[in-house]
Write a protein that holds these residues in place. Structure first.
Motif, PDB file in Angstrom:
ATOM      1  N   ASN A  44       0.808  -1.222   0.000  1.00 53.90           N
ATOM      2  CA  ASN A  44       0.000   0.000   0.000  1.00 53.90           C
ATOM      3  C   ASN A  44       0.840   1.271   0.000  1.00 53.90           C
ATOM      4  N   ASP A  45       2.106   1.168   0.398  1.00 55.08           N
ATOM      5  CA  ASP A  45       2.988   2.336   0.360  1.00 55.08           C
ATOM      6  C   ASP A  45       3.873   2.363  -0.886  1.00 55.08           C
ATOM      7  N   GLY A  46       3.549   1.516  -1.878  1.00 50.89           N
ATOM      8  CA  GLY A  46       4.245   1.557  -3.155  1.00 50.89           C
ATOM      9  C   GLY A  46       5.515   0.749  -3.231  1.00 50.89           C
ATOM     10  N   HIS A  47       5.833  -0.005  -2.192  1.00 50.18           N
ATOM     11  CA  HIS A  47       6.979  -0.896  -2.252  1.00 50.18           C
ATOM     12  C   HIS A  47       6.600  -2.212  -2.939  1.00 50.18           C
ATOM     13  N   ILE A  48       7.607  -3.001  -3.245  1.00 52.02           N
ATOM     14  CA  ILE A  48       7.411  -4.241  -3.986  1.00 52.02           C
ATOM     15  C   ILE A  48       7.727  -5.427  -3.077  1.00 52.02           C
ATOM     16  N   ALA A  49       6.715  -6.274  -2.854  1.00 47.05           N
ATOM     17  CA  ALA A  49       6.885  -7.488  -2.048  1.00 47.05           C
ATOM     18  C   ALA A  49       7.178  -8.657  -2.980  1.00 47.05           C
ATOM     19  N   VAL A  50       8.187  -9.448  -2.637  1.00 44.60           N
ATOM     20  CA  VAL A  50       8.614 -10.563  -3.482  1.00 44.60           C
ATOM     21  C   VAL A  50       8.659 -11.844  -2.661  1.00 44.60           C
ATOM     22  N   ALA A  51       8.035 -12.893  -3.191  1.00 43.53           N
ATOM     23  CA  ALA A  51       8.163 -14.229  -2.606  1.00 43.53           C
ATOM     24  C   ALA A  51       9.441 -14.844  -3.155  1.00 43.53           C
ATOM     25  N   GLY A  56       3.454 -17.477  -3.663  1.00 45.66           N
ATOM     26  CA  GLY A  56       2.557 -16.364  -3.928  1.00 45.66           C
ATOM     27  C   GLY A  56       2.571 -15.335  -2.824  1.00 45.66           C
ATOM     28  N   VAL A  57       2.305 -14.082  -3.181  1.00 51.31           N
ATOM     29  CA  VAL A  57       2.231 -13.007  -2.196  1.00 51.31           C
ATOM     30  C   VAL A  57       1.160 -12.022  -2.661  1.00 51.31           C
ATOM     31  N   ALA A  58       0.395 -11.486  -1.711  1.00 52.22           N
ATOM     32  CA  ALA A  58      -0.646 -10.513  -2.013  1.00 52.22           C
ATOM     33  C   ALA A  58      -0.765  -9.550  -0.847  1.00 52.22           C
ATOM     34  N   VAL A  59      -1.339  -8.388  -1.112  1.00 46.42           N
ATOM     35  CA  VAL A  59      -1.477  -7.350  -0.094  1.00 46.42           C
ATOM     36  C   VAL A  59      -2.952  -7.037   0.097  1.00 46.42           C
ATOM     37  N   ALA A  60      -3.389  -7.023   1.352  1.00 50.66           N
ATOM     38  CA  ALA A  60      -4.784  -6.747   1.686  1.00 50.66           C
ATOM     39  C   ALA A  60      -5.045  -5.250   1.719  1.00 50.66           C
ATOM     40  N   PRO A  61      -6.321  -4.837   1.654  1.00 43.35           N
ATOM     41  CA  PRO A  61      -6.637  -3.406   1.750  1.00 43.35           C
ATOM     42  C   PRO A  61      -6.099  -2.747   3.012  1.00 43.35           C
ATOM     43  N   ASN A  62      -5.965  -3.503   4.107  1.00 40.69           N
ATOM     44  CA  ASN A  62      -5.437  -2.919   5.347  1.00 40.69           C
ATOM     45  C   ASN A  62      -3.910  -2.869   5.382  1.00 40.69           C
ATOM     46  N   GLY A  63      -3.263  -3.344   4.305  1.00 36.95           N
ATOM     47  CA  GLY A  63      -1.812  -3.286   4.214  1.00 36.95           C
ATOM     48  C   GLY A  63      -1.089  -4.545   4.620  1.00 36.95           C
ATOM     49  N   ASP A  64      -1.780  -5.519   5.213  1.00 41.54           N
ATOM     50  CA  ASP A  64      -1.121  -6.762   5.602  1.00 41.54           C
ATOM     51  C   ASP A  64      -0.663  -7.541   4.373  1.00 41.54           C
ATOM     52  N   THR A  78       2.140  -8.136   9.139  1.00 40.40           N
ATOM     53  CA  THR A  78       2.160  -6.696   8.904  1.00 40.40           C
ATOM     54  C   THR A  78       3.186  -6.415   7.814  1.00 40.40           C
ATOM     55  N   VAL A  79       3.144  -5.219   7.254  1.00 35.59           N
ATOM     56  CA  VAL A  79       4.069  -4.892   6.177  1.00 35.59           C
ATOM     57  C   VAL A  79       5.514  -4.842   6.673  1.00 35.59           C
ATOM     58  N   THR A  80       5.705  -4.767   7.988  1.00 39.12           N
ATOM     59  CA  THR A  80       7.062  -4.789   8.545  1.00 39.12           C
ATOM     60  C   THR A  80       7.498  -6.197   8.943  1.00 39.12           C
ATOM     61  N   GLY A  81       6.647  -7.202   8.650  1.00 36.87           N
ATOM     62  CA  GLY A  81       7.036  -8.587   8.904  1.00 36.87           C
ATOM     63  C   GLY A  81       6.541  -9.170  10.206  1.00 36.87           C
ATOM     64  N   ALA A 102      -5.060 -13.988  -4.209  1.00 39.59           N
ATOM     65  CA  ALA A 102      -5.437 -12.613  -4.510  1.00 39.59           C
ATOM     66  C   ALA A 102      -6.462 -12.180  -3.481  1.00 39.59           C
ATOM     67  N   ILE A 103      -6.512 -10.864  -3.219  1.00 45.76           N
ATOM     68  CA  ILE A 103      -7.402 -10.331  -2.194  1.00 45.76           C
ATOM     69  C   ILE A 103      -8.262  -9.247  -2.816  1.00 45.76           C
ATOM     70  N   SER A 104      -9.563  -9.355  -2.621  1.00 44.30           N
ATOM     71  CA  SER A 104     -10.498  -8.417  -3.228  1.00 44.30           C
ATOM     72  C   SER A 104     -10.642  -7.161  -2.391  1.00 44.30           C
ATOM     73  N   ALA A 105     -11.257  -6.141  -2.990  1.00 47.89           N
ATOM     74  CA  ALA A 105     -11.551  -4.905  -2.261  1.00 47.89           C
ATOM     75  C   ALA A 105     -12.542  -5.156  -1.138  1.00 47.89           C
ATOM     76  N   GLU A 106     -13.287  -6.255  -1.228  1.00 51.24           N
ATOM     77  CA  GLU A 106     -14.229  -6.634  -0.183  1.00 51.24           C
ATOM     78  C   GLU A 106     -13.564  -7.445   0.928  1.00 51.24           C
ATOM     79  N   GLU A 107     -12.234  -7.521   0.884  1.00 53.50           N
ATOM     80  CA  GLU A 107     -11.429  -8.189   1.915  1.00 53.50           C
ATOM     81  C   GLU A 107     -11.707  -9.686   1.984  1.00 53.50           C
ATOM     82  N   GLU A 108     -11.768 -10.299   0.805  1.00 58.46           N
ATOM     83  CA  GLU A 108     -11.887 -11.748   0.705  1.00 58.46           C
ATOM     84  C   GLU A 108     -10.635 -12.294   0.028  1.00 58.46           C
ATOM     85  N   VAL A 109     -10.102 -13.385   0.568  1.00 54.81           N
ATOM     86  CA  VAL A 109      -8.850 -13.977   0.104  1.00 54.81           C
ATOM     87  C   VAL A 109      -9.179 -15.186  -0.773  1.00 54.81           C
TER      88      VAL A 109
END
Length: 441
Positions: free
Chosen positions: A140-147, A182-190, A205-208, A231-238
């Motif tokens: 959510n802060d524009g960084h790139i998460a890599v598995a 696989g890696v995905a980011v939730a609307p809350n940033g997790d 959390t985004v800090t691990g 993948a995680i939807s805008a409705e917060e479903e995984v």
């Protein structure tokens, strides 16, 4: 004369024929081709009148979700750094594309049109090093998460490849991984991780900081056999592709089981090793299958909508596609792994045009909107702007073996390759608007 039947009708995907100052007849001609290799079909609207038209007639055409995406290009980056089994794709808020170039052990960065911008990573275990990166996502802060599959860890980078942090090591304890894919980011940033070898989903959390996990080896609800992506939807479903169980499972953010669909096979809604998953802005779910070499599209409940792709190396074909993502304009980008390329498929876009008249008696106005819909079974519903159903359309087909059937306001069409169906729609009162709702069955 119209026959009317009052009905409360839900908000449709529709074609709007506009309000006119006289009675009108509208003829619609539909020509469709096969879903796997569609030819261009046409929808032709013909409006006629024997009195002056009070205002311009406007036609609005919006394609239903069942119309497949069309091949729109590809890139391999051969001039700079040819792909070697690309496996996943992410798109940031500006439309920049990041590709996990797995066997080159780096991340490649492209503009939205596929222009090469940058890359980072090389084989190793230290900071900024990668070992078969298989998943990529934008935080959510524009960084790139890599598995970082081979190093059993998650790495977070800036958009230019500088490591911000990493966590995890090989193991089964919470916070450790066994070859995460696989890696995905939730609307809350997790940050959510498909911990593939441990048959579980972990989230942080985004800090691990460890937040929770769920899953174990098995075939029951909430169990997995080699989950490769999520993948995680805008409705917060995984949504998780449960690869060796040949299904998709859906969960709450904390792992509460919400549903599943799929079984092994090649039919519509079946899977052969589903490996990638993405969700568009309208909540539609796209799944790649490495076994069937195709992309399938579903609604959020798992109802099948359409598909495209087949085995091969030609445009629009695949050789074990893995990850995919939907960009800012609704195009679907697919990591075509063994063809060493990324392919882009355009979503159909709404068409709007105005038909002008000179106001004289006996005007005949003709215009054409060209689309490329697949063959298949469709239901058309006719109704007016005040919610009344319109009864009495007349339809004929060039395919005499599959004639249309009309029940009240419902037109049911089984459109095979190359079929042409013509429907003459009923007269619409001067004060009303006529809608044609197109619903894939």
């Amino acid at each position: 004369m119209n026959i009317w039947s009052k009905q409360t009708y839900p908000s449709p995907i529709f074609i709007l024929f506009g309000s006119v100052g006289c009675a009108i007849f509208i003829m619609m001609t539909v020509a469709l081709a096969s879903a796997t290799s569609p030819a261009v079909g046409t929808i032709t609207f013909i409006q006629t009148s024997d009195v002056a038209i009070a205002e311009d007639l406007h036609i609005y055409a919006q394609y239903p979700a069942s119309y497949g995406h069309q091949y729109a290009g590809q890139w391999r980056n051969e001039a700079v750094d040819a792909f070697n089994q690309p496996r996943d794709i992410a798109v940031d808020a500006e439309g920049t594309v990041y590709v996990a170039d797995t066997m080159n052990h780096h991340i490649q960065k492209f503009a939205a049109d596929g222009t090469y911008l940058y890359r980072w990573g090389s084989l190793g275990v230290g900071p900024n090093r990668l070992n078969e990166p298989k998943g990529v996502a934008v935080t959510n802060d524009g960084h790139i998460a890599v598995a970082d599959y081979g190093n059993a860890r998650i790495q977070i980078f800036t958009a230019f490849g500088t490591q911000v942090r990493s966590w995890g090591e090989l193991g089964t304890a919470v916070g450790n991984f066994d070859h995460p894919e696989g890696v995905a980011v939730a609307p809350n940033g997790d940050v959510y991780v498909a911990d593939t070898g441990n048959d579980r989903i972990q989230y942080f959390t985004v800090t691990g900081g460890y937040r929770g996990s769920w899953g174990s080896l098995g075939t029951g609800n909430g169990q997995f056999d080699f989950p490769t992506n999520l993948a995680i939807s805008a409705e917060e479903e995984v949504y998780v592709v449960d690869t060796f169980n040949h299904r998709v499972q859906k969960f709450s953010l904390t792992g509460g089981f919400l549903g599943a669909w799929g079984s092994v096979g090649s039919g519509a809604g079946q899977f052969s090793y589903p490996t990638g998953i993405a969700i568009d802005s309208e909540g539609y779910v796209y799944v790649t299958e490495s076994g069937n070499n195709r992309v399938q599209k579903f609604d959020k409940h798992g109802n099948y909508i359409t598909q495209w792709g087949s085995a091969g190396s030609s445009s629009g074909q695949f050789n074990q596609p893995i990850g995919l993502e939907v960009n800012l304009t609704g195009d679907v980008l697919v990591a075509d792994r063994n063809n060493n390329r990324v392919q882009r498929f355009n979503a159909p876009v709404p068409v709007q045009m105005a038909l002008d008249t000179d106001g004289s008696d006996g005007d005949v106005i003709t215009n054409t909107i060209t689309v490329t819909p697949p063959a298949g079974s469709y239901q058309f519903t006719l109704f007016s702007s005040n919610g009344w159903l319109l009864i009495g359309p007349d339809c004929v087909s060039s395919d005499t073996a599959n004639p249309p059937t009309v029940t009240a306001s419902q037109i049911h069409l089984n459109l095979v390759d190359g079929a042409n169906v013509t429907c003459t729609l009923p007269t619409v009162a001067a004060s009303e608007q006529a809608y044609l709702s197109v619903i894939s069955k």
